[in-house]
Design a protein around this motif. Structure first.
Motif, short mmCIF file in Angstrom:
data_model
loop_
_atom_site.label_atom_id
_atom_site.label_comp_id
_atom_site.label_asym_id
_atom_site.label_seq_id
_atom_site.Cartn_x
_atom_site.Cartn_y
_atom_site.Cartn_z
N LYS A 145 1.02 -1.17 -0.10
CA LYS A 145 0.05 -0.14 -0.10
C LYS A 145 0.85 1.31 0.14
O LYS A 145 0.69 2.17 -0.49
N GLY A 146 1.77 1.30 0.74
CA GLY A 146 2.65 2.54 1.05
C GLY A 146 3.37 2.68 -0.46
O GLY A 146 3.52 3.69 -0.98
N TRP A 147 3.94 1.59 -0.80
CA TRP A 147 4.47 1.79 -2.22
C TRP A 147 3.68 2.20 -3.25
O TRP A 147 3.76 3.21 -4.16
N SER A 148 2.55 1.71 -3.56
CA SER A 148 1.39 1.86 -4.38
C SER A 148 0.96 3.44 -4.17
O SER A 148 1.06 4.18 -5.27
N LEU A 149 1.17 3.79 -2.98
CA LEU A 149 0.87 5.47 -2.79
C LEU A 149 1.68 6.34 -3.38
O LEU A 149 1.55 7.10 -4.06
N TRP A 150 2.93 5.68 -3.07
CA TRP A 150 4.31 6.41 -3.54
C TRP A 150 4.35 6.62 -4.94
O TRP A 150 4.48 7.49 -5.65
N LYS A 151 3.77 5.34 -5.81
CA LYS A 151 4.15 5.36 -7.21
C LYS A 151 3.27 5.82 -7.92
O LYS A 151 3.43 6.39 -8.81
N TYR A 152 1.88 5.52 -7.56
CA TYR A 152 0.87 6.12 -8.31
C TYR A 152 -0.14 7.01 -7.88
O TYR A 152 -0.84 7.63 -8.66
N ALA A 153 -0.10 7.37 -6.66
CA ALA A 153 -1.13 8.34 -6.26
C ALA A 153 -0.52 9.54 -6.37
O ALA A 153 -0.30 10.44 -5.28
N GLY A 154 0.03 10.07 -7.43
CA GLY A 154 0.82 11.52 -7.69
C GLY A 154 0.16 12.48 -6.97
O GLY A 154 -0.26 12.62 -6.00
#
Length: 99
Positions: free
Chosen positions: A86-95
């Protein structure tokens, strides 16, 4: 309320933290739907509380834990992995969303 005599202040604190987490999950969902910038930061702030209260981001983990009693270490590892993803996907995709 029998919670305080039976479990003391710790039980009350855990219920308050859990209730606050559940409300913040709903709020972050609404913020993400409306693409409000604060959603990402609220989701980041939820990660330590999800780990502390054993509330996974991936709900299927709760179902798996129900059918595999006695595997609490695996459950804990799955929660840690789900929060890391979740943390990685927020960093990567939730620009930076609009507004």
């Amino acid at each position: 309320m029998e919670l305080v005599p039976d479990h003391g202040g710790v039980g009350v604190a855990l219920i308050a933290a859990s209730s606050t987490l559940q409300i913040s999950i709903i709020v972050s969902c609404v913020l993400f739907i409306f693409r409000i910038r604060g959603a990402k930061y609220l989701a980041y702030a939820q990660i330590p509380f999800r780990l502390l209260l054993l509330t996974p981001s991936i709900s299927i983990i709760l179902i798996a834990a129900h059918f595999t009693p006695g595997y609490s270490i695996i459950y804990l590892v799955l929660i840690i992995i789900s929060e890391a993803v979740k943390g990685w996907s927020l960093w990567k995709y939730a620009g930076t969303p609009t507004s």
